[in-house]
Structures are given as structure tokens and as C-alpha cells.
Design an enzyme around this catalytic site. Structure first.
Site, PDB file in Angstrom:
ATOM      1  N   GLY A 261      61.514 -39.498 -14.181  1.00  0.00           N
ATOM      2  CA  GLY A 261      62.511 -39.946 -13.792  1.00  0.00           C
ATOM      3  C   GLY A 261      62.693 -38.963 -12.324  1.00  0.00           C
TER       4      GLY A 261
ATOM      5  N   ASP B 294      74.148 -47.533 -21.111  1.00  0.00           N
ATOM      6  CA  ASP B 294      72.805 -47.941 -20.528  1.00  0.00           C
ATOM      7  C   ASP B 294      72.156 -48.361 -21.482  1.00  0.00           C
ATOM      8  OD1 ASP B 294      71.232 -47.940 -18.324  1.00  0.00           O
ATOM      9  OD2 ASP B 294      70.661 -45.821 -18.413  1.00  0.00           O
TER      10      ASP B 294
ATOM     11  N   VAL C 247      59.803 -36.592 -19.396  1.00  0.00           N
ATOM     12  CA  VAL C 247      59.731 -36.334 -20.675  1.00  0.00           C
ATOM     13  C   VAL C 247      58.112 -36.093 -21.108  1.00  0.00           C
ATOM     14  CG1 VAL C 247      60.296 -37.556 -23.165  1.00  0.00           C
ATOM     15  CG2 VAL C 247      61.866 -37.875 -21.256  1.00  0.00           C
TER      16      VAL C 247
ATOM     17  N   ILE D 161      55.588 -38.930 -20.942  1.00  0.00           N
ATOM     18  CA  ILE D 161      55.965 -40.150 -21.687  1.00  0.00           C
ATOM     19  C   ILE D 161      56.817 -40.817 -20.733  1.00  0.00           C
ATOM     20  CG2 ILE D 161      57.397 -41.137 -23.430  1.00  0.00           C
ATOM     21  CD1 ILE D 161      56.812 -38.456 -25.070  1.00  0.00           C
TER      22      ILE D 161
END
Length: 303
Positions: free
Chosen positions: A14, A128, A19, A11
Site C-alpha cells: 500500500g 472498510d 505485508v 502479500i
């Protein structure tokens, strides 16, 4: 981890986490599995992961992502989260015609503010907020996610360390860009206002590429602040006098298609002076939401 089967779908990826879409064999549910890697051997769990787990375990709201389980092993920490179909950025890119629907925007903004008001009531700053951290499911429910940068609101307010990264640049509040080390919930409201404008015009409103150019971009649209419009602003920025003085532009001309009540709400969310910025709870009571539909709009997006 035996009960979770990772499907062949990443998904999000980073620098220190991935994910995945996964299947829980015990409950027969589809879940999101956030794998957070340990940066160095024997360093332990990253502090951002500890914060995220701590906050999510304490929160229970329909517009905040649910933490279902936490699994630890020698190489990574796994957060098991409820599965959402896509994030707001991908939704706007994949279904632009639907994303520009005014009732869709109104519904999603109301949910964003509802989740944010809850976080603030729990003394939590998200710090964020951006389209990538706002998730949507096939039932048109929006949830706040990614609390790795979140902080608890201190009394008195904590002074955070210089250079601490909070929020992605295009959604960062001016007080942070100008170097303020004392801030609170208004930083989240500014970010939410930037997301609001982006949903209307389908592109970010402020697009700098350094902190300095981001400040200049904000000033060019919202006007350069002074001690009259933002008391104390000259004390938090040594180079403020070097900025060119700009008069504020007409927001209605920048967010074409947004009804007058929406423009008024946006202007209150993007108030340069954080003390004058509307709160999430106040925003939920704004006339812009007077004609909001009782249930979320069925958006039927393409994943």
C-alpha cells in the site's frame, strides 16, 4: 525483529505499508508481517496504526484476524499477524468455479457476519469492508482484517469530520456518500451486502468512479429514496432533488443463481434507509442459513 525472517513474498503493498510473508524462528510458524512506515521523520506512529493495534489487542474471535506481536523501530512499526493464504478478491479471481459454489458463498457469508456481529458487540465499526480486507486460509476460514479505518461506536454517536475517507467507494453506504456525518453499524452491513452480491455474480454490484456517480449507480438499482422510504434523507443531501427518480430493480434478476432466501437477506442488507437495515446478529438468524453445513466447506483453492 531478529526472530522473524521475511520470505521473498510480498502479500500486499500500500501507500504507507507492506505485508510480507515471514517465518517466526522461535515458534516455527508462518506469519504475516505488516510493516507500517512513518510518513515523516519524527512524526511518530500513524494514527491508523495506533487504532488497528488498539482494536486487535482487545478482540478475540475466530473470524477476526489475530495480532500476535508488535515490533517497533526507528523507521517502521511491524504488526505480526496470523498468516492467511489469500484475500477474498484473489480467491474469486483464482478459483472462480469454486467461488460460485452456493455452499461456499453461504459459509463465507456466515463467517463474515459472525465476525462483524462480534465487532459490533464490542462497539467497533470496521468501516472498510471489501473483498481485499477479508482473508481466507486453506481450511476455509474467513477473517476480517485491516482495522486501520475502524472506529469505536460512541454514545451518542460521534460526528466524524467532513471528507474523512471510510470504506472503498464501491462498498460505501449511501448515507456516507450523501454526506451524513452521523452513522453507525449499518454502514458495515451495507458493505457486507455488496460483498455478498459480488460473491454471487463475481463482479461488484455498484461501480461508480466518483462519489456522485456511485450514488447515481446505487439509485439506478435500488431506487431513489424519498422522505417516505427514508425519513430525513433530504436533510443530508443538498443536491438530492437533482437526481433522476428511479424505481428499484428486481434484485433476483441481478444476482442470478441466488436462492430466494438469499435474495431476501441481500435486500435487507442493502436497505437504503440505514434504520431499516438488518443487523449482523439478525442476519445470522436469517432462514438463508438454515441449511448451512456444520463445518466450513473445503474449498481447496489455488494460491
Amino acid at each position: 525483529m531478529e526472530k522473524y525472517e521475511i520470505l521473498n513474498t510480498t502479500i500486499e503493498r500500500g501507500s504507507s505499508s507492506c505485508v510480507f510473508k515471514a517465518h517466526n524462528h522461535d515458534t516455527n510458524e508462518t506469519v504475516a508481517l505488516k510493516r507500517i512506515y512513518f510518513l515523516e521523520k519524527n512524526e511518530g506512529v500513524p494514527s491508523s496504526a495506533i487504532r488497528e493495534v488498539s482494536f486487535l489487542k482487545e478482540m478475540d474471535h475466530s473470524n477476526v484476524i489475530r495480532l500476535l506481536d508488535v515490533v517497533d523501530n526507528d523507521k517502521a512499526l511491524h504488526l505480526v499477524l496470523e498468516y492467511m493464504d489469500l484475500d477474498l478478491k484473489k480467491f474469486m479471481a483464482s478459483s472462480p468455479d469454486i467461488a460460485k459454489n452456493q455452499q461456499v458463498i453461504k459459509s463465507l457469508m456466515h463467517q463474515l457476519l459472525d465476525g462483524l456481529a462480534y465487532c459490533h458487540s464490542q462497539k467497533i465499526l470496521h468501516r472498510d469492508l471489501k473483498p481485499q480486507n477479508l482473508l481466507i486460509d486453506c481450511k476455509s476460514i474467513l477473517k476480517l482484517a485491516d482495522f486501520g479505518s475502524a472506529r469505536e461506536i460512541g454514545v451518542p454517536l460521534h460526528r466524524y469530520t467532513e471528507g474523512e475517507m471510510v470504506a472503498s467507494l464501491w462498498y460505501m453506504a449511501p448515507e456516507l456518500l450523501l454526506g451524513s456525518r452521523k452513522y453507525s453499524t449499518p454502514v458495515d452491513i451495507w458493505s457486507a451486502g455488496c460483498v455478498f452480491a459480488e460473491m454471487v455474480i463475481q463482479q461488484p454490484l455498484f461501480t461508480g468512479y466518483t462519489e456522485l456517480t456511485q450514488v447515481i449507480k446505487i439509485f439506478s438499482i435500488m431506487g431513489k429514496p424519498n422522505e417516505e422510504t427514508w425519513p430525513g434523507v433530504t436533510l443530508i443531501c443538498d443536491f438530492l432533488d437533482a437526481f433522476v427518480r428511479n424505481e428499484p430493480q428486481n434484485l433476483a434478476e441481478l444476482v442470478l443463481g441466488l436462492e430466494p432466501a438469499g435474495v431476501d437477506l441481500l435486500s435487507k442488507m442493502l436497505c437504503m434507509n440505514p434504520e431499516g437495515r438488518i443487523t449482523a446478529s439478525e442476519a445470522l438468524e436469517h432462514p438463508y442459513f438454515d441449511d448451512i453445513l456444520e463445518s466450513p466447506v473445503n474449498i481447496n483453492f489455488r494460491t
